[in-house]
Scaffold this motif. Structure first.
Motif, mmCIF file in Angstrom:
data_model
loop_
_atom_site.group_PDB
_atom_site.id
_atom_site.type_symbol
_atom_site.label_atom_id
_atom_site.label_comp_id
_atom_site.label_asym_id
_atom_site.label_seq_id
_atom_site.Cartn_x
_atom_site.Cartn_y
_atom_site.Cartn_z
ATOM 1 N N ALA A 129 0.829 -1.208 0.000
ATOM 2 C CA ALA A 129 0.000 0.000 0.000
ATOM 3 C C ALA A 129 0.858 1.250 0.000
ATOM 4 N N MET A 130 1.962 1.223 0.743
ATOM 5 C CA MET A 130 2.857 2.378 0.777
ATOM 6 C C MET A 130 3.515 2.604 -0.574
ATOM 7 N N ARG A 131 3.896 1.500 -1.240
ATOM 8 C CA ARG A 131 4.496 1.636 -2.578
ATOM 9 C C ARG A 131 3.480 2.211 -3.558
ATOM 10 N N ALA A 132 2.229 1.740 -3.447
ATOM 11 C CA ALA A 132 1.183 2.256 -4.332
ATOM 12 C C ALA A 132 0.933 3.739 -4.072
ATOM 13 N N LEU A 133 0.965 4.124 -2.785
ATOM 14 C CA LEU A 133 0.753 5.529 -2.445
ATOM 15 C C LEU A 133 1.886 6.399 -2.968
ATOM 16 N N LYS A 151 3.826 5.734 -5.458
ATOM 17 C CA LYS A 151 3.719 5.764 -6.914
ATOM 18 C C LYS A 151 2.643 6.767 -7.353
ATOM 19 N N PHE A 152 1.506 6.746 -6.651
ATOM 20 C CA PHE A 152 0.423 7.682 -6.983
ATOM 21 C C PHE A 152 0.874 9.122 -6.792
ATOM 22 N N LEU A 153 1.527 9.413 -5.665
ATOM 23 C CA LEU A 153 1.964 10.777 -5.396
ATOM 24 C C LEU A 153 3.019 11.231 -6.394
ATOM 25 N N TYR A 154 3.895 10.314 -6.802
ATOM 26 C CA TYR A 154 4.934 10.675 -7.767
ATOM 27 C C TYR A 154 4.319 10.981 -9.131
ATOM 28 N N GLU A 155 3.369 10.152 -9.548
ATOM 29 C CA GLU A 155 2.793 10.306 -10.879
ATOM 30 C C GLU A 155 1.750 11.424 -10.945
ATOM 31 N N ASN A 156 1.215 11.808 -9.796
ATOM 32 C CA ASN A 156 0.169 12.835 -9.764
ATOM 33 C C ASN A 156 0.556 14.006 -8.873
ATOM 34 N N SER A 157 1.848 14.204 -8.676
ATOM 35 C CA SER A 157 2.308 15.200 -7.707
ATOM 36 C C SER A 157 1.900 16.616 -8.076
ATOM 37 N N LEU A 158 1.790 16.930 -9.367
ATOM 38 C CA LEU A 158 1.431 18.290 -9.766
ATOM 39 C C LEU A 158 -0.006 18.620 -9.364
ATOM 40 N N SER A 159 -0.940 17.703 -9.662
ATOM 41 C CA SER A 159 -2.327 17.951 -9.272
ATOM 42 C C SER A 159 -2.496 17.878 -7.757
ATOM 43 N N VAL A 160 -1.740 17.009 -7.093
ATOM 44 C CA VAL A 160 -1.801 16.934 -5.635
ATOM 45 C C VAL A 160 -1.329 18.252 -5.026
ATOM 46 N N LEU A 161 -0.265 18.827 -5.603
ATOM 47 C CA LEU A 161 0.246 20.103 -5.110
ATOM 48 C C LEU A 161 -0.820 21.191 -5.209
#
Length: 249
Positions: A30-34, A36-46
Protein backbone atom coordinates in the motif's frame (compact mmCIF):
# COMPACT_ATOMS: atom_id res chain seq x y z
CA UNK A 1 19.44 -37.11 14.74
CA UNK A 2 15.93 -37.82 13.54
CA UNK A 3 13.99 -34.85 12.13
CA UNK A 4 10.28 -34.27 12.79
CA UNK A 5 9.58 -34.89 9.12
CA UNK A 6 11.28 -38.31 9.26
CA UNK A 7 9.30 -39.44 12.30
CA UNK A 8 6.03 -38.04 11.03
CA UNK A 9 5.82 -35.60 14.00
CA UNK A 10 4.37 -32.16 13.43
CA UNK A 11 6.94 -29.49 12.68
CA UNK A 12 7.32 -26.82 15.39
CA UNK A 13 7.46 -24.19 12.60
CA UNK A 14 4.27 -23.07 10.82
CA UNK A 15 4.02 -24.08 7.18
CA UNK A 16 2.43 -20.67 6.36
CA UNK A 17 3.78 -17.25 7.28
CA UNK A 18 2.48 -15.90 10.55
CA UNK A 19 -0.53 -13.59 10.35
CA UNK A 20 1.58 -10.48 10.82
CA UNK A 21 3.66 -11.30 7.77
CA UNK A 22 0.84 -10.87 5.27
CA UNK A 23 -0.20 -7.69 7.02
CA UNK A 24 3.29 -6.24 6.75
CA UNK A 25 3.52 -7.19 3.10
CA UNK A 26 0.13 -5.61 2.38
CA UNK A 27 1.17 -2.48 4.23
CA UNK A 28 4.39 -2.23 2.26
CA UNK A 29 2.44 -2.73 -0.97
CA UNK A 30 0.00 0.00 0.00
CA UNK A 31 2.86 2.38 0.78
CA UNK A 32 4.50 1.64 -2.58
CA UNK A 33 1.18 2.26 -4.33
CA UNK A 34 0.75 5.53 -2.44
CA UNK A 35 4.27 6.69 -3.28
CA UNK A 36 3.72 5.76 -6.91
CA UNK A 37 0.42 7.68 -6.98
CA UNK A 38 1.96 10.78 -5.40
CA UNK A 39 4.93 10.67 -7.77
CA UNK A 40 2.79 10.31 -10.88
CA UNK A 41 0.17 12.84 -9.76
CA UNK A 42 2.31 15.20 -7.71
CA UNK A 43 1.43 18.29 -9.77
CA UNK A 44 -2.33 17.95 -9.27
CA UNK A 45 -1.80 16.93 -5.63
CA UNK A 46 0.25 20.10 -5.11
CA UNK A 47 -2.42 22.36 -6.58
CA UNK A 48 -5.20 20.58 -4.71
CA UNK A 49 -3.25 21.08 -1.50
CA UNK A 50 -2.61 24.75 -2.25
CA UNK A 51 -6.31 25.21 -3.00
CA UNK A 52 -7.30 23.73 0.37
CA UNK A 53 -4.71 25.78 2.26
CA UNK A 54 -5.65 29.10 0.70
CA UNK A 55 -9.38 28.38 0.86
CA UNK A 56 -8.97 27.72 4.57
CA UNK A 57 -7.08 30.99 4.90
CA UNK A 58 -9.82 32.83 3.01
CA UNK A 59 -12.47 31.30 5.25
CA UNK A 60 -10.71 32.23 8.49
CA UNK A 61 -9.67 35.79 7.72
CA UNK A 62 -12.88 36.46 5.79
CA UNK A 63 -14.95 35.40 8.80
CA UNK A 64 -12.94 37.72 11.05
CA UNK A 65 -13.21 40.61 8.60
CA UNK A 66 -16.96 40.20 8.14
CA UNK A 67 -17.58 40.22 11.88
CA UNK A 68 -15.44 43.34 12.21
CA UNK A 69 -17.61 44.97 9.54
CA UNK A 70 -20.77 43.93 11.40
CA UNK A 71 -19.39 45.30 14.68
CA UNK A 72 -18.59 48.63 13.04
CA UNK A 73 -22.28 48.89 12.08
CA UNK A 74 -23.45 47.92 15.57
CA UNK A 75 -24.59 44.47 14.48
CA UNK A 76 -24.18 41.14 16.29
CA UNK A 77 -21.45 38.76 15.11
CA UNK A 78 -22.48 36.06 12.66
CA UNK A 79 -21.87 32.41 13.46
CA UNK A 80 -19.20 30.53 11.56
CA UNK A 81 -21.61 28.07 9.94
CA UNK A 82 -23.98 30.85 8.92
CA UNK A 83 -21.09 32.82 7.45
CA UNK A 84 -20.03 29.89 5.27
CA UNK A 85 -23.48 30.02 3.67
CA UNK A 86 -23.56 33.79 3.41
CA UNK A 87 -23.51 35.68 0.15
CA UNK A 88 -20.41 37.56 1.28
CA UNK A 89 -18.28 34.43 1.45
CA UNK A 90 -19.78 32.57 -1.52
CA UNK A 91 -19.60 35.61 -3.78
CA UNK A 92 -15.93 36.19 -2.94
CA UNK A 93 -15.21 32.57 -3.86
CA UNK A 94 -17.31 32.19 -7.01
CA UNK A 95 -16.32 35.49 -8.60
CA UNK A 96 -12.72 34.25 -8.71
CA UNK A 97 -13.63 30.74 -9.83
CA UNK A 98 -15.62 31.92 -12.83
CA UNK A 99 -12.85 34.32 -13.87
CA UNK A 100 -10.16 31.64 -13.73
CA UNK A 101 -12.31 29.18 -15.68
CA UNK A 102 -13.08 31.83 -18.31
CA UNK A 103 -9.37 32.45 -18.71
CA UNK A 104 -8.63 28.78 -19.33
CA UNK A 105 -11.58 28.29 -21.67
CA UNK A 106 -10.56 31.27 -23.83
CA UNK A 107 -6.92 30.12 -23.86
CA UNK A 108 -7.88 26.62 -25.02
CA UNK A 109 -10.33 27.84 -27.67
CA UNK A 110 -8.16 30.67 -28.98
CA UNK A 111 -5.12 28.40 -28.97
CA UNK A 112 -6.78 26.20 -31.58
CA UNK A 113 -7.14 29.13 -33.98
CA UNK A 114 -4.65 31.90 -33.23
CA UNK A 115 -0.86 31.95 -32.95
CA UNK A 116 1.95 33.52 -30.96
CA UNK A 117 5.28 32.82 -32.58
CA UNK A 118 7.87 31.75 -30.07
CA UNK A 119 5.39 30.93 -27.29
CA UNK A 120 5.60 27.48 -25.73
CA UNK A 121 1.83 26.93 -25.79
CA UNK A 122 0.94 28.10 -29.27
CA UNK A 123 0.45 26.29 -32.55
CA UNK A 124 3.34 26.90 -34.90
CA UNK A 125 2.18 29.46 -37.51
CA UNK A 126 4.78 28.20 -40.01
CA UNK A 127 3.52 24.62 -39.83
CA UNK A 128 -0.11 25.72 -40.06
CA UNK A 129 0.70 27.86 -43.08
CA UNK A 130 2.40 24.93 -44.79
CA UNK A 131 -0.66 22.74 -44.28
CA UNK A 132 -3.21 25.45 -45.06
CA UNK A 133 -4.77 25.11 -41.62
CA UNK A 134 -5.32 21.37 -42.13
CA UNK A 135 -4.09 18.76 -39.60
CA UNK A 136 -0.30 18.46 -39.53
CA UNK A 137 -0.18 14.66 -39.83
CA UNK A 138 -2.23 11.72 -41.06
CA UNK A 139 -3.06 10.51 -37.55
CA UNK A 140 -4.55 13.87 -36.58
CA UNK A 141 -6.49 14.01 -39.85
CA UNK A 142 -7.89 10.52 -39.24
CA UNK A 143 -8.97 11.50 -35.73
CA UNK A 144 -11.01 14.40 -37.12
CA UNK A 145 -13.19 11.93 -39.04
CA UNK A 146 -13.11 9.01 -36.60
CA UNK A 147 -13.81 10.75 -33.29
CA UNK A 148 -17.16 12.41 -32.47
CA UNK A 149 -17.31 16.21 -32.15
CA UNK A 150 -17.71 16.13 -28.37
CA UNK A 151 -14.59 14.00 -27.96
CA UNK A 152 -12.55 16.31 -30.18
CA UNK A 153 -13.65 19.39 -28.23
CA UNK A 154 -14.17 17.86 -24.79
CA UNK A 155 -11.58 20.04 -23.03
CA UNK A 156 -13.05 23.36 -24.12
CA UNK A 157 -16.62 22.09 -23.55
CA UNK A 158 -15.77 21.03 -19.99
CA UNK A 159 -14.16 24.39 -19.23
CA UNK A 160 -17.06 26.37 -20.72
CA UNK A 161 -19.61 24.32 -18.76
CA UNK A 162 -17.65 24.85 -15.54
CA UNK A 163 -17.39 28.58 -16.29
CA UNK A 164 -21.14 28.90 -16.88
CA UNK A 165 -21.87 27.00 -13.65
CA UNK A 166 -19.47 29.19 -11.65
CA UNK A 167 -20.87 32.34 -13.28
CA UNK A 168 -24.43 31.40 -12.32
CA UNK A 169 -23.32 30.66 -8.77
CA UNK A 170 -21.55 34.02 -8.72
CA UNK A 171 -24.77 35.77 -9.83
CA UNK A 172 -26.86 34.33 -7.00
CA UNK A 173 -24.13 34.64 -4.37
CA UNK A 174 -23.42 38.17 -5.59
CA UNK A 175 -26.95 39.44 -5.21
CA UNK A 176 -27.12 37.88 -1.75
CA UNK A 177 -23.86 39.61 -0.76
CA UNK A 178 -25.03 42.91 -2.24
CA UNK A 179 -28.30 42.79 -0.34
CA UNK A 180 -26.51 41.82 2.87
CA UNK A 181 -24.38 44.92 2.43
CA UNK A 182 -27.44 47.10 1.75
CA UNK A 183 -29.10 45.74 4.89
CA UNK A 184 -26.24 47.10 7.00
CA UNK A 185 -27.23 50.58 5.83
CA UNK A 186 -30.94 49.82 6.23
CA UNK A 187 -31.49 50.00 2.49
CA UNK A 188 -34.09 47.79 0.76
CA UNK A 189 -33.02 44.66 -1.12
CA UNK A 190 -32.93 44.77 -4.91
CA UNK A 191 -34.10 42.13 -7.37
CA UNK A 192 -32.04 39.92 -9.66
CA UNK A 193 -32.73 42.01 -12.77
CA UNK A 194 -31.45 45.21 -11.21
CA UNK A 195 -28.40 43.43 -9.84
CA UNK A 196 -27.48 42.02 -13.26
CA UNK A 197 -27.32 45.54 -14.74
CA UNK A 198 -25.72 47.12 -11.69
CA UNK A 199 -22.26 48.66 -11.75
CA UNK A 200 -21.34 46.54 -8.74
CA UNK A 201 -21.91 43.25 -10.57
CA UNK A 202 -19.94 44.19 -13.66
CA UNK A 203 -17.19 45.86 -11.66
CA UNK A 204 -16.59 42.55 -9.88
CA UNK A 205 -16.49 40.68 -13.20
CA UNK A 206 -14.25 43.10 -15.07
CA UNK A 207 -11.71 43.39 -12.26
CA UNK A 208 -11.26 39.61 -12.10
CA UNK A 209 -11.36 39.04 -15.85
CA UNK A 210 -8.69 41.64 -16.62
CA UNK A 211 -6.42 40.13 -13.98
CA UNK A 212 -6.76 36.64 -15.50
CA UNK A 213 -6.10 37.80 -19.06
CA UNK A 214 -3.07 39.92 -18.18
CA UNK A 215 -1.62 36.86 -16.40
CA UNK A 216 -2.06 34.79 -19.57
CA UNK A 217 -0.49 37.56 -21.64
CA UNK A 218 2.51 37.65 -19.32
CA UNK A 219 2.87 33.87 -19.57
CA UNK A 220 2.69 33.82 -23.37
CA UNK A 221 5.19 36.63 -23.84
CA UNK A 222 7.60 35.46 -21.12
CA UNK A 223 7.60 31.93 -22.57
CA UNK A 224 9.03 33.33 -25.83
CA UNK A 225 12.24 34.60 -24.26
CA UNK A 226 12.54 32.89 -20.88
CA UNK A 227 13.05 29.25 -19.86
CA UNK A 228 12.50 27.00 -16.87
CA UNK A 229 14.64 23.88 -16.93
CA UNK A 230 12.64 20.61 -17.05
CA UNK A 231 9.27 22.37 -16.91
CA UNK A 232 6.63 21.23 -19.38
CA UNK A 233 5.41 24.84 -19.45
CA UNK A 234 8.70 26.01 -20.94
CA UNK A 235 10.49 25.43 -24.20
CA UNK A 236 13.77 23.54 -24.18
CA UNK A 237 16.77 25.49 -22.95
CA UNK A 238 18.33 25.11 -26.39
CA UNK A 239 15.23 26.31 -28.28
CA UNK A 240 15.43 29.63 -30.12
CA UNK A 241 13.12 32.50 -29.26
CA UNK A 242 11.24 32.01 -32.54
CA UNK A 243 10.67 28.28 -31.98
CA UNK A 244 6.98 27.78 -31.26
CA UNK A 245 4.99 25.12 -29.44
CA UNK A 246 7.87 22.83 -28.51
CA UNK A 247 5.90 21.24 -25.66
CA UNK A 248 3.01 20.42 -28.01
CA UNK A 249 5.09 18.66 -30.72
Amino acid sequence: MTTPAATGAASPWPSQPCPGYDGDRSERGAMRALRKFLYENSLSVLFAGLFVVFLAGQVLVGYMDDNQTLASHGKSAIGFGAWLGSGTFLNAMFVNWQAALLQLAVLVLAGGILHQIGASHSRDPKKDEQHGGAPNNAEEAADEHRLPWLRRHSLSVALVVCFVAAFVLHVFAGISAFNEERALSNEPAIGLGLYLVSARFWFENFQTWEAEFIAILFFLVFSIFLREQRSAESKLLSASDTETGETND
